[in-house]
Design a protein around this motif. Structure first.
Motif, PDB file in Angstrom:
ATOM      1  N   ASP A  55       0.840  -1.207   0.000  1.00  0.00           N
ATOM      2  CA  ASP A  55       0.000   0.000   0.000  1.00  0.00           C
ATOM      3  C   ASP A  55       0.870   1.250   0.000  1.00  0.00           C
ATOM      4  OD1 ASP A  55      -2.260  -1.638   0.199  1.00  0.00           O
ATOM      5  OD2 ASP A  55      -2.393  -1.436   2.374  1.00  0.00           O
ATOM      6  N   LEU A  56       1.937   1.223   0.804  1.00  0.00           N
ATOM      7  CA  LEU A  56       2.852   2.366   0.871  1.00  0.00           C
ATOM      8  C   LEU A  56       3.476   2.643  -0.493  1.00  0.00           C
ATOM      9  CD1 LEU A  56       4.744   1.644   4.224  1.00  0.00           C
ATOM     10  CD2 LEU A  56       3.206   3.560   3.779  1.00  0.00           C
ATOM     11  N   ILE A  57       3.888   1.579  -1.189  1.00  0.00           N
ATOM     12  CA  ILE A  57       4.516   1.730  -2.502  1.00  0.00           C
ATOM     13  C   ILE A  57       3.525   2.281  -3.519  1.00  0.00           C
ATOM     14  CG2 ILE A  57       5.542   0.466  -4.437  1.00  0.00           C
ATOM     15  CD1 ILE A  57       6.645  -1.525  -2.297  1.00  0.00           C
ATOM     16  N   ALA A  58       2.343   1.688  -3.566  1.00  0.00           N
ATOM     17  CA  ALA A  58       1.329   2.095  -4.545  1.00  0.00           C
ATOM     18  C   ALA A  58       0.954   3.560  -4.395  1.00  0.00           C
ATOM     19  CB  ALA A  58       0.090   1.211  -4.412  1.00  0.00           C
ATOM     20  N   THR A  59       0.758   4.002  -3.163  1.00  0.00           N
ATOM     21  CA  THR A  59       0.338   5.391  -2.939  1.00  0.00           C
ATOM     22  C   THR A  59       1.491   6.372  -3.118  1.00  0.00           C
ATOM     23  OG1 THR A  59       0.654   5.024  -0.553  1.00  0.00           O
ATOM     24  CG2 THR A  59      -1.573   4.784  -1.421  1.00  0.00           C
ATOM     25  N   ALA A  60       2.700   5.957  -2.727  1.00  0.00           N
ATOM     26  CA  ALA A  60       3.866   6.842  -2.880  1.00  0.00           C
ATOM     27  C   ALA A  60       4.128   7.146  -4.347  1.00  0.00           C
ATOM     28  CB  ALA A  60       5.094   6.197  -2.248  1.00  0.00           C
ATOM     29  N   LEU A  61       3.963   6.147  -5.194  1.00  0.00           N
ATOM     30  CA  LEU A  61       4.254   6.320  -6.622  1.00  0.00           C
ATOM     31  C   LEU A  61       3.325   7.327  -7.302  1.00  0.00           C
ATOM     32  CD1 LEU A  61       5.072   2.637  -7.622  1.00  0.00           C
ATOM     33  CD2 LEU A  61       6.654   4.581  -7.646  1.00  0.00           C
ATOM     34  N   MET A  62       2.233   7.690  -6.648  1.00  0.00           N
ATOM     35  CA  MET A  62       1.347   8.702  -7.210  1.00  0.00           C
ATOM     36  C   MET A  62       1.998  10.078  -7.198  1.00  0.00           C
ATOM     37  SD  MET A  62      -1.086   6.925  -8.229  1.00  0.00           S
ATOM     38  CE  MET A  62      -2.147   8.247  -8.822  1.00  0.00           C
ATOM     39  N   ALA A  63       3.102  10.226  -6.461  1.00  0.00           N
ATOM     40  CA  ALA A  63       3.830  11.502  -6.462  1.00  0.00           C
ATOM     41  C   ALA A  63       4.706  11.635  -7.697  1.00  0.00           C
ATOM     42  CB  ALA A  63       4.696  11.612  -5.205  1.00  0.00           C
ATOM     43  N   ALA A  64       4.998  10.520  -8.356  1.00  0.00           N
ATOM     44  CA  ALA A  64       5.875  10.524  -9.536  1.00  0.00           C
ATOM     45  C   ALA A  64       5.066  10.678 -10.818  1.00  0.00           C
ATOM     46  CB  ALA A  64       6.671   9.225  -9.584  1.00  0.00           C
ATOM     47  N   PRO A  65       5.681  11.179 -11.880  1.00  0.00           N
ATOM     48  CA  PRO A  65       4.992  11.235 -13.174  1.00  0.00           C
ATOM     49  C   PRO A  65       4.554   9.830 -13.589  1.00  0.00           C
ATOM     50  CG  PRO A  65       6.987  12.557 -13.228  1.00  0.00           C
ATOM     51  CD  PRO A  65       7.036  11.778 -11.945  1.00  0.00           C
ATOM     52  N   ALA A  66       3.386   9.722 -14.189  1.00  0.00           N
ATOM     53  CA  ALA A  66       2.802   8.416 -14.519  1.00  0.00           C
ATOM     54  C   ALA A  66       3.738   7.532 -15.327  1.00  0.00           C
ATOM     55  CB  ALA A  66       1.481   8.623 -15.267  1.00  0.00           C
ATOM     56  N   GLU A  67       4.454   8.149 -16.279  1.00  0.00           N
ATOM     57  CA  GLU A  67       5.299   7.357 -17.173  1.00  0.00           C
ATOM     58  C   GLU A  67       6.543   6.804 -16.479  1.00  0.00           C
ATOM     59  OE1 GLU A  67       6.392  11.740 -17.748  1.00  0.00           O
ATOM     60  OE2 GLU A  67       4.559  10.528 -17.484  1.00  0.00           O
ATOM     61  N   SER A  68       6.841   7.268 -15.274  1.00  0.00           N
ATOM     62  CA  SER A  68       8.052   6.828 -14.574  1.00  0.00           C
ATOM     63  C   SER A  68       7.769   5.988 -13.329  1.00  0.00           C
ATOM     64  CB  SER A  68       8.901   8.043 -14.174  1.00  0.00           C
ATOM     65  OG  SER A  68       9.314   8.774 -15.308  1.00  0.00           O
ATOM     66  N   ARG A  69       6.512   5.764 -13.013  1.00  0.00           N
ATOM     67  CA  ARG A  69       6.185   5.060 -11.770  1.00  0.00           C
ATOM     68  C   ARG A  69       6.722   3.634 -11.731  1.00  0.00           C
ATOM     69  NH1 ARG A  69       0.072   7.530 -11.813  1.00  0.00           N
ATOM     70  NH2 ARG A  69       0.715   9.643 -11.182  1.00  0.00           N
ATOM     71  N   ALA A  70       6.650   2.928 -12.829  1.00  0.00           N
ATOM     72  CA  ALA A  70       7.079   1.529 -12.849  1.00  0.00           C
ATOM     73  C   ALA A  70       8.576   1.386 -12.619  1.00  0.00           C
ATOM     74  CB  ALA A  70       6.685   0.877 -14.171  1.00  0.00           C
ATOM     75  N   THR A  71       9.350   2.411 -12.979  1.00  0.00           N
ATOM     76  CA  THR A  71      10.811   2.315 -12.897  1.00  0.00           C
ATOM     77  C   THR A  71      11.426   3.184 -11.797  1.00  0.00           C
ATOM     78  OG1 THR A  71      10.983   4.026 -14.605  1.00  0.00           O
ATOM     79  CG2 THR A  71      11.039   1.731 -15.342  1.00  0.00           C
TER      80      THR A  71
END
Length: 225
Positions: A55-71
């Motif tokens: 949950d922490l990872i999924a929500t934190a990645l919302m701070a990053a640009p969509a195209e870079s979240r996976a990496t």
């Protein structure tokens, strides 16, 4: 004549009753529709409390640009209270997850070139240094060249009062973004921005003339979905 008048009165009463029944029926139907719509909205949103490292990872990645979240690499406190790497990544971004021990939600994403500056702040905070002490120490270290801040390096902050999120989209309920663009030692005169926002949604410079000089951009809050 009396018989005719009675007939008219009966007809008028019948029409009034029918109108009243239709009004009541329409009102009831409207209430049913509103209730159903609210129920469907709640089902579609599927809010979940942040309870796991995933949950922490999924929500934190919302701070990053969509195209870079996976990496993007994700660091921060896990549910056990340990500061760890929650997710490996090799993009230009490092994401700092929300601290589950604190109220509300606050995640951040910053360019990897800012990591020495950010890490130094975390280390000094862990030593018990105050905000003023941290500011002074990093100011001296940036001036000496020990720490470098690349002008234009950006920090994305995703924050809000709640810790529940939509499991379908990973969006945190009520959270929003604001941005910080670092411009070390810049002033209002040198870059042409005021030291306070001219109006809502307008950029401005904060901490002018210091190592932490930065452009603040706080987008207007989105309408409630």
């Amino acid at each position: 004549m009396k018989h005719l008048l009675s007939t008219f009165l009966f007809a008028a009463l019948l029409i009034s009753c029918n109108s009243s029944d239709k009004s009541k029926s329409t009102s009831a139907e409207s209430t049913d529709v509103d209730t159903t719509t609210e129920a469907v909205a709640k089902i579609e949103k599927q809010l979940k409390t942040i309870e796991t490292n995933e949950d922490l990872i999924a929500t934190a990645l919302m701070a990053a640009p969509a195209e870079s979240r996976a990496t993007s690499k994700v660091i921060g406190y896990n549910m056990a209270g340990e500061f760890v790497t929650l997710k490996e990544g090799d993009s230009e971004y490092i994401v700092l997850a929300d601290d589950p021990k604190k109220d509300g939600f606050n995640a951040a994403c910053y360019h990897k070139d800012l990591d020495p500056f950010m890490a130094r702040g975390r280390a000094l905070r862990a030593e018990g240094k105050s905000a003023d002490q941290i500011f002074a120490i990093r100011e001296a270290e940036v001036k000496s060249g020990k720490i470098k801040i690349t002008p234009g390096s950006t920090l994305h902050i995703y924050y809000g009062p709640n810790t529940a999120y939509d499991v379908e989209t990973s969006k945190v309920d009520g959270a929003r973004l604001r941005y910080v663009i670092y411009t070390p030692f810049a002033t209002s005169a040198s870059i042409g921005l005021p030291e306070t926002p001219s109006a809502p949604n307008h950029p401005w410079i904060m901490n002018p003339g210091t190592h932490r000089a930065h452009i603040m951009i706080s987008p207007l809050e989105n309408e409630v979905e």
